[in-house]
Enzyme design. Structure first.
Site, PDB file in Angstrom:
ATOM      1  N   HIS A  21      49.165 -20.226  23.518  1.00 57.71           N
ATOM      2  CA  HIS A  21      50.059 -20.361  22.354  1.00 57.71           C
ATOM      3  C   HIS A  21      49.819 -21.687  21.633  1.00 57.71           C
ATOM      4  O   HIS A  21      49.933 -21.765  20.413  1.00 57.71           O
ATOM      5  CB  HIS A  21      51.535 -20.322  22.791  1.00 57.71           C
ATOM      6  CG  HIS A  21      52.113 -18.941  22.879  1.00 57.71           C
ATOM      7  ND1 HIS A  21      52.207 -18.101  21.801  1.00 57.71           N
ATOM      8  CD2 HIS A  21      52.655 -18.261  23.926  1.00 57.71           C
ATOM      9  CE1 HIS A  21      52.786 -16.956  22.180  1.00 57.71           C
ATOM     10  NE2 HIS A  21      53.062 -17.021  23.470  1.00 57.71           N
ATOM     11  N   HIS A  23      48.741 -18.042  29.499  1.00 58.02           N
ATOM     12  CA  HIS A  23      49.334 -17.399  28.322  1.00 58.02           C
ATOM     13  C   HIS A  23      50.045 -18.449  27.445  1.00 58.02           C
ATOM     14  O   HIS A  23      49.876 -18.462  26.229  1.00 58.02           O
ATOM     15  CB  HIS A  23      50.322 -16.318  28.807  1.00 58.02           C
ATOM     16  CG  HIS A  23      51.127 -15.648  27.743  1.00 58.02           C
ATOM     17  ND1 HIS A  23      51.106 -14.275  27.558  1.00 58.02           N
ATOM     18  CD2 HIS A  23      52.003 -16.133  26.822  1.00 58.02           C
ATOM     19  CE1 HIS A  23      51.919 -13.975  26.551  1.00 58.02           C
ATOM     20  NE2 HIS A  23      52.486 -15.067  26.099  1.00 58.02           N
ATOM     21  N   GLU A  24      50.803 -19.333  28.085  1.00 60.09           N
ATOM     22  CA  GLU A  24      51.560 -20.338  27.314  1.00 60.09           C
ATOM     23  C   GLU A  24      50.631 -21.377  26.692  1.00 60.09           C
ATOM     24  O   GLU A  24      50.846 -21.791  25.549  1.00 60.09           O
ATOM     25  CB  GLU A  24      52.610 -21.020  28.194  1.00 60.09           C
ATOM     26  CG  GLU A  24      53.666 -20.094  28.789  1.00 60.09           C
ATOM     27  CD  GLU A  24      54.307 -19.152  27.784  1.00 60.09           C
ATOM     28  OE1 GLU A  24      54.439 -19.526  26.604  1.00 60.09           O
ATOM     29  OE2 GLU A  24      54.663 -18.024  28.171  1.00 60.09           O
ATOM     30  N   CYS A  45      55.294 -10.811  25.635  1.00 63.84           N
ATOM     31  CA  CYS A  45      55.487 -12.091  24.972  1.00 63.84           C
ATOM     32  C   CYS A  45      56.800 -12.043  24.221  1.00 63.84           C
ATOM     33  O   CYS A  45      57.104 -11.048  23.563  1.00 63.84           O
ATOM     34  CB  CYS A  45      54.331 -12.330  24.002  1.00 63.84           C
ATOM     35  SG  CYS A  45      54.450 -13.887  23.116  1.00 63.84           S
ATOM     36  N   LEU A  46      57.575 -13.106  24.305  1.00 60.69           N
ATOM     37  CA  LEU A  46      58.873 -13.133  23.614  1.00 60.69           C
ATOM     38  C   LEU A  46      58.700 -13.075  22.097  1.00 60.69           C
ATOM     39  O   LEU A  46      59.634 -12.713  21.390  1.00 60.69           O
ATOM     40  CB  LEU A  46      59.663 -14.386  24.014  1.00 60.69           C
ATOM     41  CG  LEU A  46      60.102 -14.443  25.491  1.00 60.69           C
ATOM     42  CD1 LEU A  46      60.802 -15.759  25.781  1.00 60.69           C
ATOM     43  CD2 LEU A  46      60.992 -13.263  25.848  1.00 60.69           C
ATOM     44  N   GLN A  49      56.530 -21.186  19.533  1.00 57.71           N
ATOM     45  CA  GLN A  49      57.377 -19.983  19.462  1.00 57.71           C
ATOM     46  C   GLN A  49      58.775 -20.296  18.925  1.00 57.71           C
ATOM     47  O   GLN A  49      59.500 -19.388  18.522  1.00 57.71           O
ATOM     48  CB  GLN A  49      57.496 -19.327  20.844  1.00 57.71           C
ATOM     49  CG  GLN A  49      56.182 -18.714  21.327  1.00 57.71           C
ATOM     50  CD  GLN A  49      56.360 -18.043  22.666  1.00 57.71           C
ATOM     51  OE1 GLN A  49      56.294 -18.699  23.707  1.00 57.71           O
ATOM     52  NE2 GLN A  49      56.599 -16.746  22.656  1.00 57.71           N
ATOM     53  N   GLY A  62      58.172 -17.707  30.427  1.00 57.78           N
ATOM     54  CA  GLY A  62      57.513 -18.852  29.826  1.00 57.78           C
ATOM     55  C   GLY A  62      57.797 -18.906  28.338  1.00 57.78           C
ATOM     56  O   GLY A  62      58.126 -17.884  27.726  1.00 57.78           O
TER      57      GLY A  62
HETATM   58 ZN    ZN Z   1      53.879 -15.519  24.593  1.00 54.01          ZN
END
Ligand code: ZN
Length: 170
Positions: A138, A134-135, A92-93, A50, A45
């Protein structure tokens, strides 16, 4: 196009994002680039903040084996959450190489606008439910480490900061 992913800590990852007002060509192109960036990472995701865009747009694909199921959501919203919870080890990226268990509702109903501008509504379970929550977090400036205790959060932030400095030096 593969976009650079912001690494925590970054003030842009702590902001509440604005709704996407209309699905212009550049917003659709951004969604496409975000999917390419997510698959390249690889991740399940990615949220627009991000990649430095403070708008309510997320992409996800939680299929581990088999045909990809890319999902693009403009202005996603959690409409209902189950009382039953689930614990997943999340990453998380924007916080590379670090993982922690997070408890979230097991099932969620999400509403969003798709790439054609049509409203959609769907129930998610398992990894998809965790990922979509989670997304969406953000978009509200919330990271998965915000669910952890202060000690652990600080430790993971320091590690992420160190990694960010190392990458900047290369
Ligand atoms: Zn994340």
């Amino acid at each position: 196009m593969i976009l650079p992913i912001l690494i925590h800590p970054d003030p842009r990852l702590k902001k509440t994002c604005d709704a996407v007002a209309d699905l212009s060509d550049d917003r659709l192109a951004l969604a496409k680039d975000m999917l390419a960036t997510m698959y390249d990472a690889p991740g399940v995701g990615l949220a627009a903040p991000q990649v430095g865009v403070l708008e309510r747009l997320i992409v996800l694909d939680c299929v581990k084996d088999g045909d990809p199921e890319p999902l693009v959501m403009f202005n996603p919203e959690i409409l209902a959450s189950s009382d039953e919870t689930n614990v997943y080890e999340e990453g998380c990226l924007s916080i590379p190489e670090q993982f922690a268990e997070v408890t979230r509702p097991k099932e969620v109903r999400v509403g969003w606008i798709d790439e054609k501008g049509n409203p959609q509504e769907k129930d998610f379970d398992g990894l998809w439910a965790t990922c979509v929550q989670h997304e969406i977090d953000h978009l509200n400036g919330k990271l998965f480490i915000d669910y952890l205790g202060p000690m652990k959060r600080q430790m993971m932030t320091r590690k992420s900061q160190k990694l960010k400095r190392e990458r900047a030096r290369v």
